[in-house]
Design an enzyme around this catalytic site. Sequence first.
Site, PDB file in Angstrom:
ATOM      1  N   PRO A  17       0.845  -1.310  -0.080  1.00  0.00           N
ATOM      2  CA  PRO A  17      -0.047   0.113   0.173  1.00  0.00           C
ATOM      3  C   PRO A  17       0.829   1.235   0.024  1.00  0.00           C
ATOM      4  O   PRO A  17       1.754   1.391   0.817  1.00  0.00           O
ATOM      5  CB  PRO A  17      -0.719  -0.115   1.279  1.00  0.00           C
ATOM      6  CG  PRO A  17       0.086  -0.872   2.175  1.00  0.00           C
ATOM      7  CD  PRO A  17       0.701  -1.956   1.285  1.00  0.00           C
ATOM      8  N   MET A  18       0.542   2.135  -0.941  1.00  0.00           N
ATOM      9  CA  MET A  18       1.320   3.462  -0.925  1.00  0.00           C
ATOM     10  C   MET A  18       0.383   4.550  -1.193  1.00  0.00           C
ATOM     11  O   MET A  18      -0.432   4.737  -2.227  1.00  0.00           O
ATOM     12  CB  MET A  18       2.462   3.223  -2.025  1.00  0.00           C
ATOM     13  CG  MET A  18       3.699   2.685  -1.656  1.00  0.00           C
ATOM     14  SD  MET A  18       4.885   2.658  -3.000  1.00  0.00           S
ATOM     15  CE  MET A  18       4.180   1.559  -3.836  1.00  0.00           C
ATOM     16  N   ALA A  19       0.418   5.438  -0.129  1.00  0.00           N
ATOM     17  CA  ALA A  19      -0.670   6.670  -0.362  1.00  0.00           C
ATOM     18  C   ALA A  19      -0.140   7.503  -1.623  1.00  0.00           C
ATOM     19  O   ALA A  19       1.089   7.789  -1.580  1.00  0.00           O
ATOM     20  CB  ALA A  19      -0.530   7.533   0.746  1.00  0.00           C
ATOM     21  N   CYS A 102       1.997   4.112   9.814  1.00  0.00           N
ATOM     22  CA  CYS A 102       2.070   5.463   8.938  1.00  0.00           C
ATOM     23  C   CYS A 102       2.879   6.391  10.115  1.00  0.00           C
ATOM     24  O   CYS A 102       2.426   6.823  11.221  1.00  0.00           O
ATOM     25  CB  CYS A 102       0.737   6.087   8.711  1.00  0.00           C
ATOM     26  SG  CYS A 102       1.047   7.655   7.765  1.00  0.00           S
ATOM     27  N   LYS A 143      -0.863  -3.559   9.435  1.00  0.00           N
ATOM     28  CA  LYS A 143       0.832  -3.433   8.953  1.00  0.00           C
ATOM     29  C   LYS A 143       1.189  -2.542   9.939  1.00  0.00           C
ATOM     30  O   LYS A 143       0.817  -1.389  10.209  1.00  0.00           O
ATOM     31  CB  LYS A 143       0.676  -2.805   7.539  1.00  0.00           C
ATOM     32  CG  LYS A 143       1.934  -2.497   6.942  1.00  0.00           C
ATOM     33  CD  LYS A 143       1.679  -2.400   5.336  1.00  0.00           C
ATOM     34  CE  LYS A 143       3.058  -2.227   4.567  1.00  0.00           C
ATOM     35  NZ  LYS A 143       3.853  -0.687   5.125  1.00  0.00           N
ATOM     36  N   ASP A 206      12.892  -2.827   1.758  1.00  0.00           N
ATOM     37  CA  ASP A 206      14.294  -3.019   1.213  1.00  0.00           C
ATOM     38  C   ASP A 206      14.337  -4.161   0.074  1.00  0.00           C
ATOM     39  O   ASP A 206      15.483  -4.766  -0.125  1.00  0.00           O
ATOM     40  CB  ASP A 206      15.322  -3.135   2.206  1.00  0.00           C
ATOM     41  CG  ASP A 206      15.582  -1.909   3.125  1.00  0.00           C
ATOM     42  OD1 ASP A 206      15.074  -0.745   2.543  1.00  0.00           O
ATOM     43  OD2 ASP A 206      16.290  -1.861   3.970  1.00  0.00           O
ATOM     44  N   ARG A 229       8.606   1.182  -2.680  1.00  0.00           N
ATOM     45  CA  ARG A 229       9.026   2.016  -3.699  1.00  0.00           C
ATOM     46  C   ARG A 229      10.023   1.536  -5.114  1.00  0.00           C
ATOM     47  O   ARG A 229       9.808   2.029  -6.083  1.00  0.00           O
ATOM     48  CB  ARG A 229      10.439   2.598  -2.913  1.00  0.00           C
ATOM     49  CG  ARG A 229       9.798   3.697  -1.967  1.00  0.00           C
ATOM     50  CD  ARG A 229      10.807   4.223  -0.795  1.00  0.00           C
ATOM     51  NE  ARG A 229      11.416   2.917  -0.054  1.00  0.00           N
ATOM     52  CZ  ARG A 229      12.360   2.893   0.476  1.00  0.00           C
ATOM     53  NH1 ARG A 229      13.206   3.931   0.797  1.00  0.00           N
ATOM     54  NH2 ARG A 229      12.944   1.666   1.215  1.00  0.00           N
TER      55      ARG A 229
HETATM   56  C1  LIG Z   1       5.052   7.114  -1.164  1.00  0.00           C
HETATM   57  C2  LIG Z   1       4.733   5.955  -0.010  1.00  0.00           C
HETATM   58  C3  LIG Z   1       3.467   5.604   0.423  1.00  0.00           C
HETATM   59  C4  LIG Z   1       3.384   4.805   1.501  1.00  0.00           C
HETATM   60  N1  LIG Z   1       1.840   4.865   1.944  1.00  0.00           N
HETATM   61  C5  LIG Z   1       1.592   3.698   2.630  1.00  0.00           C
HETATM   62  C6  LIG Z   1       0.337   3.628   3.145  1.00  0.00           C
HETATM   63  O1  LIG Z   1      -0.540   4.273   2.716  1.00  0.00           O
HETATM   64  N2  LIG Z   1       0.047   2.583   4.091  1.00  0.00           N
HETATM   65  C7  LIG Z   1       1.138   1.709   4.548  1.00  0.00           C
HETATM   66  O2  LIG Z   1       0.826   0.751   5.090  1.00  0.00           O
HETATM   67  N3  LIG Z   1       2.426   2.098   4.249  1.00  0.00           N
HETATM   68  C8  LIG Z   1       2.601   3.075   3.370  1.00  0.00           C
HETATM   69  N4  LIG Z   1       4.036   2.978   2.788  1.00  0.00           N
HETATM   70  C9  LIG Z   1       4.980   2.112   3.295  1.00  0.00           C
HETATM   71  C10 LIG Z   1       5.355   0.663   2.286  1.00  0.00           C
HETATM   72  O3  LIG Z   1       3.954   0.199   2.197  1.00  0.00           O
HETATM   73  C11 LIG Z   1       6.282   0.102   2.846  1.00  0.00           C
HETATM   74  O4  LIG Z   1       5.841  -0.688   3.941  1.00  0.00           O
HETATM   75  C12 LIG Z   1       7.745   0.853   2.809  1.00  0.00           C
HETATM   76  O5  LIG Z   1       7.866   1.853   1.726  1.00  0.00           O
HETATM   77  C13 LIG Z   1       8.928  -0.068   2.922  1.00  0.00           C
HETATM   78  O6  LIG Z   1       8.947  -0.935   1.689  1.00  0.00           O
HETATM   79  P1  LIG Z   1       9.955  -0.636   0.453  1.00  0.00           P
HETATM   80  O7  LIG Z   1      11.355  -0.559   1.092  1.00  0.00           O
HETATM   81  O8  LIG Z   1       9.756  -1.637  -0.490  1.00  0.00           O
HETATM   82  O9  LIG Z   1       9.744   0.765   0.051  1.00  0.00           O
HETATM   83  C14 LIG Z   1       4.144   3.986   1.880  1.00  0.00           C
HETATM   84  C15 LIG Z   1       5.392   4.393   1.290  1.00  0.00           C
HETATM   85  C16 LIG Z   1       5.828   5.039   0.352  1.00  0.00           C
HETATM   86  C17 LIG Z   1       7.231   5.115  -0.244  1.00  0.00           C
END
Ligand SMILES: Cc1cc2nc3c(=O)[nH]c(=O)nc-3n(C[C@H](O)[C@H](O)[C@H](O)COP(=O)(O)O)c2cc1C
Length: 325
Positions: A17-19, A102, A143, A206, A229
């Site tokens: 999930p990514m806002a 968050c 989460k 990561d 990401r």
């Molecule tokens: C732009 C952005 C928005 C995010 N929004 C949410 C969200 O709405 N809900 C959530 O649980 N995590 C959110 N995250 C966290 C990610 O789901 C994830 O746990 C975190 O980025 C680590 O993973 P990665 O290393 O693959 O980026 C967000 C991360 C990013 C970069």
Amino acid sequence: MWNLGPLTLRSRVILAPMAGVSDRPTRTLFRRLVGMELSWTEMISSEGLVRDDPKTHTYLDIVGEEPPVIVQIFGRDPAHMAEAARIVVAAGAEGVDVNMGCPVPKVFKSGCGVALMRDPGRAAAIIEAMVEAAGPAVPVTAKFRAGVTEDTINCVEFARRLDAAGAAGVSLHPRTRSQMFTHRCDWSLIAEVRREVGCAVIGSGDVTEPADAVRMREQTGCDAVMIARAAQGDPWLLAACEAALEGRPPPPEPGLRGRCEALLAHGELAVSMLGERRAVREMRKHTGWYLRGQPGARQARSRLASLDTLADLRDLVAEVLAAAA
Ligand SMILES: Cc1cc2nc3c(=O)[nH]c(=O)nc-3n(C[C@H](O)[C@H](O)[C@H](O)COP(=O)(O)O)c2cc1C
């Protein structure tokens, strides 16, 4: 195959999930392009849903979306979270997830997101109320992060409380709030959570290439891997990670032309779902991501702020392809 409560899933790779990123057009495009199995929405305010706020409802854009869809909500009041769960299930969600990770000040100060990790009793009460409201066919998950600060890392005990409260799964991003996105994730915490709970465990953080997904599964025993990401503008990464986890050869690389075609398909979907003005604004960041590392990316980036229409996006793509030819 693995189980998230009553759901049986084939793929062990999930778009996190990514806002502002994992909206309906993105989820739909990723599904169509690489067969992504499960959609997980960006976070939605439970208070907005309960108040019937029209803007909040635009984020609950799942009607008719191919199942399964998990909707993530945030909030701090167990009764309101239960009501929001009912609303989300009535809209068609196959699962409801609670954002307890968050870190942004606005969410944290209101006692939501990762602030719930300071109050495990409340977090467990939220899960209990939501499990009751969602019914046995719909998994309720949460989460969260490692903890709020490095001195108060409590994700293992927190996971145990939520498991006991009826959570069907937990997703762990093993950084603290104070670390935001700095430091490397401590995957050993995912392994510890996996050992301690009976529910499904999803690892987040990561994973940037297929070898990372394999290492995360091997080192932690997590049921599935979430990618945030590194999957921005790269749906093919999900398929490549899935292939690596299943011991299959990697799928073909898209190349510049494949990337451009996906970008345009994404733009067209976004326009059909969000209207041209909003869609093309959203597409500015996706365009930068799709073209990341490609020839002509720098020139394209300098023009992103002036993308206003789908025709502008088509022109940009045509120029990138022409310059590379
Ligand atoms: C732009 C952005 C928005 C995010 N929004 C949410 C969200 O709405 N809900 C959530 O649980 N995590 C959110 N995250 C966290 C990610 O789901 C994830 O746990 C975190 O980025 C680590 O993973 P990665 O290393 O693959 O980026 C967000 C991360 C990013 C970069």
